[in-house]
Design an enzyme around this catalytic site. Structure first.
Site, PDB file in Angstrom:
ATOM      1  N   LYS A 171       0.829  -1.207   0.000  1.00  0.00           N
ATOM      2  CA  LYS A 171       0.000   0.000   0.000  1.00  0.00           C
ATOM      3  C   LYS A 171       0.864   1.258   0.000  1.00  0.00           C
ATOM      4  CE  LYS A 171      -3.901  -2.288   2.285  1.00  0.00           C
ATOM      5  NZ  LYS A 171      -4.957  -2.159   3.320  1.00  0.00           N
TER       6      LYS A 171
ATOM      7  N   TYR B  31     -12.347  -2.040  -3.767  1.00  0.00           N
ATOM      8  CA  TYR B  31     -12.908  -2.193  -2.421  1.00  0.00           C
ATOM      9  C   TYR B  31     -14.432  -2.067  -2.408  1.00  0.00           C
ATOM     10  CZ  TYR B  31      -8.319  -2.215  -0.141  1.00  0.00           C
ATOM     11  OH  TYR B  31      -7.059  -2.550   0.299  1.00  0.00           O
TER      12      TYR B  31
ATOM     13  N   ASN C  69      -2.175   0.149   6.860  1.00  0.00           N
ATOM     14  CA  ASN C  69      -1.658  -1.114   7.399  1.00  0.00           C
ATOM     15  C   ASN C  69      -0.721  -1.863   6.435  1.00  0.00           C
ATOM     16  OD1 ASN C  69      -3.573  -1.998   5.620  1.00  0.00           O
ATOM     17  ND2 ASN C  69      -4.763  -3.187   7.097  1.00  0.00           N
TER      18      ASN C  69
ATOM     19  N   HIS D 178      -2.063  -5.599   1.679  1.00  0.00           N
ATOM     20  CA  HIS D 178      -3.361  -6.262   1.520  1.00  0.00           C
ATOM     21  C   HIS D 178      -3.124  -7.726   1.180  1.00  0.00           C
ATOM     22  CE1 HIS D 178      -7.427  -7.122   0.061  1.00  0.00           C
ATOM     23  NE2 HIS D 178      -6.856  -7.710  -0.981  1.00  0.00           N
TER      24      HIS D 178
ATOM     25  N   GLU E 150      -9.278 -10.917  -7.510  1.00  0.00           N
ATOM     26  CA  GLU E 150      -8.420  -9.746  -7.286  1.00  0.00           C
ATOM     27  C   GLU E 150      -7.180  -9.773  -8.179  1.00  0.00           C
ATOM     28  OE1 GLU E 150      -7.722  -9.502  -3.069  1.00  0.00           O
ATOM     29  OE2 GLU E 150      -9.811  -8.974  -2.652  1.00  0.00           O
TER      30      GLU E 150
HETATM   31  P1  CMP Z   1      -7.420  -4.681   3.545  1.00  0.00           P
HETATM   32  O1  CMP Z   1      -6.964  -6.032   3.961  1.00  0.00           O
HETATM   33  O2  CMP Z   1      -6.760  -4.037   2.402  1.00  0.00           O
HETATM   34  O3  CMP Z   1      -8.999  -4.740   3.277  1.00  0.00           O
HETATM   35  C1  CMP Z   1      -9.908  -3.724   3.610  1.00  0.00           C
HETATM   36  C2  CMP Z   1      -9.236  -2.577   4.254  1.00  0.00           C
HETATM   37  O4  CMP Z   1     -10.082  -1.667   4.903  1.00  0.00           O
HETATM   38  C3  CMP Z   1      -8.330  -3.072   5.352  1.00  0.00           C
HETATM   39  O5  CMP Z   1      -7.226  -3.703   4.799  1.00  0.00           O
HETATM   40  C4  CMP Z   1      -8.043  -1.808   6.137  1.00  0.00           C
HETATM   41  O6  CMP Z   1      -6.910  -1.118   5.631  1.00  0.00           O
HETATM   42  C5  CMP Z   1      -9.293  -0.994   5.855  1.00  0.00           C
HETATM   43  N1  CMP Z   1     -10.051  -0.865   7.104  1.00  0.00           N
HETATM   44  C6  CMP Z   1     -10.666  -1.835   7.771  1.00  0.00           C
HETATM   45  N2  CMP Z   1     -11.250  -1.317   8.868  1.00  0.00           N
HETATM   46  C7  CMP Z   1     -10.982   0.013   8.865  1.00  0.00           C
HETATM   47  C8  CMP Z   1     -11.305   1.082   9.739  1.00  0.00           C
HETATM   48  N3  CMP Z   1     -12.033   0.873  10.856  1.00  0.00           N
HETATM   49  N4  CMP Z   1     -10.843   2.318   9.432  1.00  0.00           N
HETATM   50  C9  CMP Z   1     -10.118   2.519   8.300  1.00  0.00           C
HETATM   51  N5  CMP Z   1      -9.777   1.518   7.431  1.00  0.00           N
HETATM   52  C10 CMP Z   1     -10.214   0.287   7.732  1.00  0.00           C
END
Ligand code: CMP
Length: 140
Positions: free
Chosen positions: A11, A51, A114, A117, A128
Site C-alpha cells: 500500500k 474495495y 496497514n 493487503h 483480485e
Molecule cells: P485490507 O486487507 O486491504 O482490506 C480492507 C481494508 O479496509 C483493510 O485492509 C483496512 O486497511 C481498511 N479498514 C478496515 N477497517 C478500517 C477502519 N475501521 N478504518 C479505516 N480503514 C479500515
C-alpha cells in the site's frame, strides 16, 4: 494442500517508507511464486472498484483516499495454501493487534494505513489477481 493464488498490494504507506524491497524479499522467502508484479498509482475509481464490497462501511471514503494517494505495488502470488499463508504472514488488519514478525506489525501504522493487503478467500484471490493482471501477463 492445493495451489492457490492471492493478491498482495504493497500500500502507499509502505511504498512511501521504502519497504517495497523488504516485503518482496519476504514474499520470496515464504515460498511464493510471483506470477505478476506491477507498480501503479490507483485512480480513485480503481480504488473504489477494488474495495466495492466495503462501499457501505464508514471508512470507505478514507480507505479510497489513502489507496489512491501514491504508488502501490501489486503482486499476484501462488503457492500451496496461498490465501491463508499470506494472511498469516501479513498479520491482523490492525497492526496494534498483529503478531510479532508479521508485515503489518513491522510496517503498519494504523488499521487504515496497514502496509499490505491480502485476499480473504481463494475465490477473491482469483478475482483480485484478475482485477490487476490480464491472464496473458501472468507467468503460467
Ligand atoms: P485490507 O486487507 O486491504 O482490506 C480492507 C481494508 O479496509 C483493510 O485492509 C483496512 O486497511 C481498511 N479498514 C478496515 N477497517 C478500517 C477502519 N475501521 N478504518 C479505516 N480503514 C479500515
Amino acid at each position: 494442500m492445493a495451489t492457490q493464488r492471492t493478491l498482495c498490494i504493497i500500500k502507499p504507506d509502505a511504498v512511501e517508507k521504502g519497504a517495497t524491497g523488504q516485503i518482496l524479499d519476504r514474499i520470496q522467502r515464504e515460498g511464493f511464486r510471483v506470477l505478476g508484479l506491477r507498480q501503479l498509482r490507483l485512480s480513485r475509481r480503481q480504488a473504489e472498484g477494488f474495495y466495492a464490497v466495503h462501499r457501505e462501511r464508514p471508512f470507505f471514503d478514507e480507505l479510497c483516499t489513502f489507496m489512491s494517494r501514491g504508488p502501490v505495488v501489486v503482486a499476484a502470488l501462488e503457492r500451496d495454501n496461498a490465501v491463508e499463508h499470506w494472511r498469516r504472514v501479513i498479520g491482523a488488519t490492525d497492526p496494534a493487534k498483529a503478531e510479532a514478525g508479521t508485515i503489518r506489525k513491522q510496517f503498519g501504522a494504523s488499521v487504515g494505513e496497514n502496509a499490505v493487503h491480502g485476499s480473504d478467500s481463494e475465490e477473491n484471490g482469483r478475482i483480485e489477481c484478475a482485477y490487476f493482471f490480464a491472464g496473458v501477463d501472468l507467468i503460467g
